[in-house]
Design a protein around this motif. Structure first.
Motif, mmCIF file in Angstrom:
data_model
loop_
_atom_site.group_PDB
_atom_site.id
_atom_site.type_symbol
_atom_site.label_atom_id
_atom_site.label_comp_id
_atom_site.label_asym_id
_atom_site.label_seq_id
_atom_site.Cartn_x
_atom_site.Cartn_y
_atom_site.Cartn_z
ATOM 1 N N PHE A 77 0.604 -1.118 0.101
ATOM 2 C CA PHE A 77 0.217 -0.436 0.385
ATOM 3 C C PHE A 77 0.373 1.158 -0.298
ATOM 4 N N TYR A 78 1.958 1.308 0.540
ATOM 5 C CA TYR A 78 2.695 2.065 1.152
ATOM 6 C C TYR A 78 3.625 2.931 -1.127
ATOM 7 N N VAL A 79 4.242 1.473 -1.067
ATOM 8 C CA VAL A 79 4.944 1.411 -2.797
ATOM 9 C C VAL A 79 3.930 1.891 -3.434
ATOM 10 N N GLY A 80 2.697 1.316 -3.357
ATOM 11 C CA GLY A 80 0.969 1.892 -4.179
ATOM 12 C C GLY A 80 0.895 3.181 -3.984
ATOM 13 N N GLY A 81 0.641 3.758 -3.521
ATOM 14 C CA GLY A 81 0.724 5.523 -2.831
ATOM 15 C C GLY A 81 2.030 6.339 -3.409
ATOM 16 N N VAL A 82 2.949 5.836 -3.372
ATOM 17 C CA VAL A 82 4.210 6.664 -3.445
ATOM 18 C C VAL A 82 4.335 6.540 -4.950
ATOM 19 N N PHE A 83 3.510 4.690 -5.611
ATOM 20 C CA PHE A 83 4.058 5.456 -6.964
ATOM 21 C C PHE A 83 2.990 6.197 -7.553
ATOM 22 N N LEU A 84 1.708 6.101 -7.422
ATOM 23 C CA LEU A 84 0.561 6.829 -7.708
ATOM 24 C C LEU A 84 0.935 8.567 -7.417
ATOM 25 N N PHE A 85 1.359 8.459 -6.574
ATOM 26 C CA PHE A 85 1.820 10.203 -6.212
ATOM 27 C C PHE A 85 2.895 10.249 -7.265
ATOM 28 N N SER A 86 4.423 9.772 -7.236
ATOM 29 C CA SER A 86 5.346 10.240 -8.160
ATOM 30 C C SER A 86 4.594 10.307 -10.264
ATOM 31 N N TYR A 87 3.425 8.988 -10.142
ATOM 32 C CA TYR A 87 3.032 9.174 -11.926
ATOM 33 C C TYR A 87 2.165 10.342 -11.910
ATOM 34 N N ARG A 96 10.552 7.956 -14.980
ATOM 35 C CA ARG A 96 10.944 8.929 -14.080
ATOM 36 C C ARG A 96 9.833 8.471 -13.407
ATOM 37 N N ALA A 97 8.470 8.299 -13.229
ATOM 38 C CA ALA A 97 7.970 7.751 -11.774
ATOM 39 C C ALA A 97 8.388 6.629 -11.254
ATOM 40 N N ILE A 98 9.044 5.797 -11.697
ATOM 41 C CA ILE A 98 9.437 4.191 -11.066
ATOM 42 C C ILE A 98 10.583 5.268 -10.639
ATOM 43 N N ARG A 99 11.476 6.063 -11.590
ATOM 44 C CA ARG A 99 12.785 6.195 -10.485
ATOM 45 C C ARG A 99 12.859 7.075 -8.635
ATOM 46 N N LEU A 100 11.235 8.156 -9.279
ATOM 47 C CA LEU A 100 11.268 9.047 -8.133
ATOM 48 C C LEU A 100 10.506 8.188 -6.578
ATOM 49 N N THR A 101 9.578 7.244 -7.404
ATOM 50 C CA THR A 101 9.219 6.541 -6.019
ATOM 51 C C THR A 101 10.094 5.207 -5.910
ATOM 52 N N ALA A 102 11.772 4.378 -6.515
ATOM 53 C CA ALA A 102 12.411 3.720 -6.320
ATOM 54 C C ALA A 102 13.656 5.210 -4.536
ATOM 55 N N ILE A 103 13.668 6.641 -5.308
ATOM 56 C CA ILE A 103 14.424 7.122 -4.320
ATOM 57 C C ILE A 103 13.468 7.458 -3.001
ATOM 58 N N ILE A 104 11.750 7.367 -2.754
ATOM 59 C CA ILE A 104 11.100 7.719 -1.961
ATOM 60 C C ILE A 104 11.168 7.112 -0.733
ATOM 61 N N VAL A 105 11.119 6.101 -1.467
ATOM 62 C CA VAL A 105 11.100 5.137 -0.585
ATOM 63 C C VAL A 105 12.150 4.285 0.130
ATOM 64 N N PHE A 106 12.955 4.648 -0.287
ATOM 65 C CA PHE A 106 14.653 4.392 -0.151
ATOM 66 C C PHE A 106 14.737 5.139 0.938
ATOM 67 N N LEU A 107 14.400 6.474 1.001
ATOM 68 C CA LEU A 107 15.589 7.677 1.763
ATOM 69 C C LEU A 107 14.371 7.626 3.207
#
Length: 239
Positions: A77-87, A96-107
């Motif tokens: 749910f968290y990763v999916g919400g971050v991906f929708l936000f990045s998309y 670019r949305a996948i890359r931003l999602t990976a950065i946010i989740v890692f941080l």
């Protein structure tokens, strides 16, 4: 699909671009309709994840197996919400949305781990210091008892504090003799009330037993006779 002119770290310019894109009816899609729900889902899932971690590994309110299962369920749910936000934030650019999602989740994971470790270390350090202080108070907190000092006599010899010592000299020798004096304090010995004689009829009686009145003539017992009857005897012995 139009490409964004700004990078993700340019937050102010990128946000204005997304808002203008959403309000432009000539452009396809509404990025805010994806960005806002995705951000809310991500924040809610992150808050629940932090709560589960705290209740499981710090408060011990949940079993570790239960906490691990809940984290596995909440992570998508968290990763999916971050991906929708990045998309929505990247204006429908999937790479670019996948890359931003990976950065946010890692941080986010790094920040949560760092905060959890610091919180655990500080909490453990506070508990250990409080336990050490309580042990030190219980073991050696009482004041030390003063030691008795020995008294020194004339001639350079010292004697323990054993009472009065008489030094006898003569013929080049010095003899010591301990003189012990025992004093017995006065002890009040309670006695039974004594009988007195009535001033009028000379009848003998105990005032306390006759309600302080003569049983023969009924005359009241004077105060001095009452005190004389009830006065205890005292004695002192000195040896």
């Amino acid at each position: 699909m139009p490409q964004s002119e700004y990078r993700a770290r340019q937050v102010a310019a990128k946000t204005h671009e997304v808002v203008d894109y959403d309000h432009d009816d000539s452009k396809p899609g509404k990025p805010l309709h994806i960005l806002i729900p995705g951000g809310l889902v991500a924040l809610g899932a992150l808050g629940v994840i932090i709560l589960v971690i705290y209740q499981t590994w710090f408060e011990n309110q949940l079993a570790q197996s239960t906490g691990s299962v809940l984290l596995i369920i909440l992570a998508p749910f968290y990763v999916g919400g971050v991906f929708l936000f990045s998309y929505g934030y990247e204006l429908y650019n999937i790479p670019r949305a996948i890359r931003l999602t990976a950065i946010i989740v890692f941080l986010t994971v790094a920040a949560v781990v760092i905060v959890a470790v610091l919180f655990f270390v500080l909490g453990a350090g506070g508990k250990s210091s409080s336990s050490r202080s309580s042990k030190s108070k219980s073991s050696g907190g009482g004041p030390s008892k003063p030691q008795a000092k020995s008294t020194s006599a004339s001639g350079g010899s010292s004697f323990p504090n054993i009472g009065n010592v008489v030094v006898l000299g003569g013929g080049g020798r010095t003899h010591t003799r301990e003189v012990t004096r025992e004093v017995v304090k006065e002890v009040e010995v309670p006695v039974a009330p004594r009988t007195i004689d009535c001033q009028f009829c000379h009848r003998s009686y105990v005032p306390a037993e006759q309600n302080y009145a003569c049983p023969a003539c009924g005359a009241a017992t004077p105060k001095e006779l009452i005190e004389e009857s009830e006065e205890p005897k005292s004695r002192g012995v000195e040896s």
